[in-house]
Scaffold this motif. Structure first.
Motif, short mmCIF file in Angstrom:
data_model
loop_
_atom_site.label_atom_id
_atom_site.label_comp_id
_atom_site.label_asym_id
_atom_site.label_seq_id
_atom_site.Cartn_x
_atom_site.Cartn_y
_atom_site.Cartn_z
N UNK B 47 -5.72 15.43 -12.23
CA UNK B 47 -4.96 14.32 -11.65
C UNK B 47 -5.86 13.27 -10.99
N UNK B 74 0.53 5.39 -1.66
CA UNK B 74 0.63 5.89 -0.28
C UNK B 74 -0.52 6.82 0.08
N UNK B 75 -1.14 7.44 -0.92
CA UNK B 75 -2.26 8.33 -0.62
C UNK B 75 -3.55 7.53 -0.42
N UNK B 77 -4.08 4.19 0.03
CA UNK B 77 -4.19 3.03 0.95
C UNK B 77 -4.83 3.42 2.28
N UNK B 155 1.35 3.57 -15.32
CA UNK B 155 1.56 2.65 -14.19
C UNK B 155 1.42 1.20 -14.65
N UNK B 160 3.47 -1.06 -12.25
CA UNK B 160 3.37 -0.52 -10.88
C UNK B 160 1.93 -0.47 -10.40
#
Lengths: 418, 194
Positions: B47, B74-75, B77, B155, B160
């Motif tokens: 991943x 969110x991870x 940033x 993404x 995204x």
């Protein structure tokens, strides 16, 4: 890392067998491993201690590292709630210490019984080990005396808050619970290990009951005023579980396994078929005995850059047993503290100024079998103290975060033990 | 000669000069990344991207984009902000100097072959080697874990990753035209390249 079979795991982790194995070992007497060069002793082979032991060796292979950890296998607390729902097996969370040995860490499956800071010695059985610097990562101990009837209840009342045999037993009790039964889960007051952990457990038990025993009920008695971590995300996830009843500000002060009942501080009683009582917690026993805890007698204050105890020089404390840093008691934080303390210890041993490094925190929680949520915290050192830069939450729950959680686990288990 | 060597070794040990893998400049700061990206940036999962051997210009751009929210995560940033605080140049230089090992999860051979055929569409920008063109800001996409490459292409397809970025408009239009199954094959192929 080496995976172990269920048979191997049960053979080495059962209390009786564990004692037997220790009893067979030759008695340790005197200075049983005399120090030849510079030595770091690490107490505790969990998320903090295992990482620290490995990273001291990575930072300076000329430093000898001895890790004292009574357990022969490491069992991951993160992901262990998935054992309750049957999504994961305990074997898939169980690893050996062979990887650390490959890095030259001397792993001794012994219990540290006392610390002598003035003599720079750790007592082990009737013998002792000398150190130049000591890293203590003792985890948490349960304050069973805070709940009436808990000490006497033994295995009749499970915490399952240290992954291992109790996790498996609780999963078995959940499976065996009557169709229309009541599962009571209690949450201790902060501070405790893994703030979102109880609420992830709520999700896993509720998910299992919804699918396997739809007439059964889950009652959560939380000593806190609200969900402690990822509040809105957990509250949203719980919408999927009509079998869940959450009661905030319900501190459990008494348990009676004879009549299968818990009592809250307001005198309310709740009957259960299966109970999971997560007791209040403090730093691991060795930290209390060695006078590393603060006036509260619960947690250890440390220097935010080196993790050296504010009470004893050359003794560093990391992981869940620390207090005063604006960080959660999480495995990821313990792993980060393990690395930072290891680097600081090596620099100090080499007469250098430690680098000002702050930990980071990545924390996933599974809300069903496939979807997860996460909170991430970044920190910096400001004026010698750890200060939070930012906290971010996932915008919701998704299988994408679940995939990230799997990647995180594979990576961090390898970072600790690989 | 033998005596001299022995003395030197003893001196090296006594002065703490024995260099460990964390002795390289920036290595100590880079440990903030290792829980997810592996020691030395050698990600063991399918991943997380492998940072070892990643060109420093690209890693720096990624960190800046994450920190500014241009690449929403969110991870990453918060961590990107922490890396900027520590000094992104030093950390990026450290990772670019590490030797990349093949991704831990090997892609399926049949998918690699299908991906090789489909990759004819990608060589215009990423070159036949997949190594890209740093001068034009086109990254090296070889040898990364398949799961990571796949997630990034998806993404882009869903707009995204770097939403609204004009320079990526053509790339995203391209991904919208191809099936998710072919994205899996492309990821397998580029993961297999060294």
């Amino acid at each position: 890392m080496t995976r172990v079979t269920r048979r191997e795991f049960l053979a080495t982790s059962g209390t009786g067998l564990g004692l037997l194995a220790t009893g067979c070992a030759p008695a340790l007497k005197g200075d049983f491993a005399p120090k030849t060069g510079r030595r770091v002793v690490v107490i505790g082979g969990g998320w903090g201690g295992a990482t620290a032991a490995k990273y001291v060796r990575l930072a300076d292979p000329s430093v000898e590292v001895v890790l004292l950890e009574p357990g022969r296998r490491f069992v991951s607390c993160p992901f262990s709630n998935l054992v309750l729902s049957g999504v994961r097996t305990i074997d898939s969370l169980t690893f050996g210490y062979g990887g650390l040995r490959k890095h030259g860490v001397r792993v001794l499956h012994e219990t540290a019984t006392a610390i002598e800071p003035d003599a720079r010695r750790v007592r082990v059985g009737e013998g002792y080990l000398q150190y130049d610097r000591l890293i203590v990562s003792p985890g948490v101990e349960f304050q069973t005396e805070q709940v009436e009837g808990l000490a006497e209840a033994g295995d009749q009342v499970l915490h399952a808050w240290k992954a291992g045999p109790q996790t498996v037993m609780l999963a078995e009790r959940l499976r065996a619970m009557p169709e229309g039964g009541v599962f009571v889960l209690t949450v201790p007051p902060v501070a405790y290990r893994c703030p979102p952990g109880p609420y992830e457990r709520v999700c896993q038990v509720a998910w299992y009951l919804k699918n396997a025993k739809p007439r059964a009920k889950l009652i959560v008695l939380d000593a806190n005023q609200n969900v402690v971590s990822k509040t809105a995300l957990f509250r949203a996830a719980w919408q999927a579980y009509p079998n869940l009843e959450y009661r905030a500000s319900n501190k459990v002060v008494k348990v009676d396994p004879g009549v299968r009942q818990v009592t809250t501080e307001f005198g309310d009683t709740v009957k259960y078929d299966v109970v999971n009582l997560i007791p209040p917690q403090r730093a691991g026993t060795i930290a209390v005995q060695a006078d590393l805890v603060s006036a509260d007698k619960r947690w250890c204050e440390v220097n935010h850059v080196t993790y050296e105890s504010v009470k004893h020089p050359n003794v560093h404390v990391i992981g869940d047993s620390t207090i005063g840093l604006p960080v959660p008691k999480s495995g990821n934080i313990a792993n980060a503290m393990g690395k930072i303390s290891a680097l600081a210890v090596v620099r100090l041993l080499n007469g250098k100024e430690p680098q000002a490094l702050a930990p980071g925190n990545t924390c996933y929680s599974w809300v069903n079998d496939k979807e997860a949520i996460a909170v991430v915290n970044a920190y910096k050192i400001d004026g010698g103290k750890v200060v939070q830069i930012e906290q971010k939450l996932t915008p919701g729950q998704s299988a994408q975060w679940g995939q990230h959680a799997l990647g995180w686990a594979a990576s961090i288990w390898n970072d600790m033990l690989g | 000669m033998r005596t001299t060597l022995a003395v030197l070794v003893v001196l090296a040990v006594a002065s703490g000069a024995a260099a460990g893998p964390l002795d390289a400049p920036g290595a100590d700061k880079a440990v903030v990344c290792s829980a997810c990206h592996g020691p030395g940036g050698q990600s063991p999962s399918n991943v997380m991207p492998i940072l070892a051997g990643m060109p420093s210009w690209y890693l720096k751009k990624a960190v800046q984009d994450y920190a500014a929210g241009r690449r929403p995560s969110p991870e990453m940033e918060p961590y990107a902000k922490q890396v900027l605080q520590l000094g992104v140049d030093e950390i990026a230089a450290y990772f670019s100097g590490q030797t990349r090992q093949p991704a831990a999860v090997r892609p399926d051979a049949a998918a690699v072959e299908r991906g090789r055929a489909a990759a004819a569409q990608c060589v215009v920008c990423h070159a036949a080697s997949g190594k890209g063109d740093p001068g034009k800001g086109i990254p090296d996409i070889t040898g990364q874990p398949q799961g990571y490459l796949q997630s990034q292409m998806l993404l882009f397809k869903a707009d995204r990753r770097s939403p609204g970025d004009e320079s990526l408009k053509a790339l995203k239009a391209f991904f919208r035209q191809i099936a998710d199954e072919q994205i899996v094959d492309l990821a397998a192929y580029y993961s297999s390249l060294r």
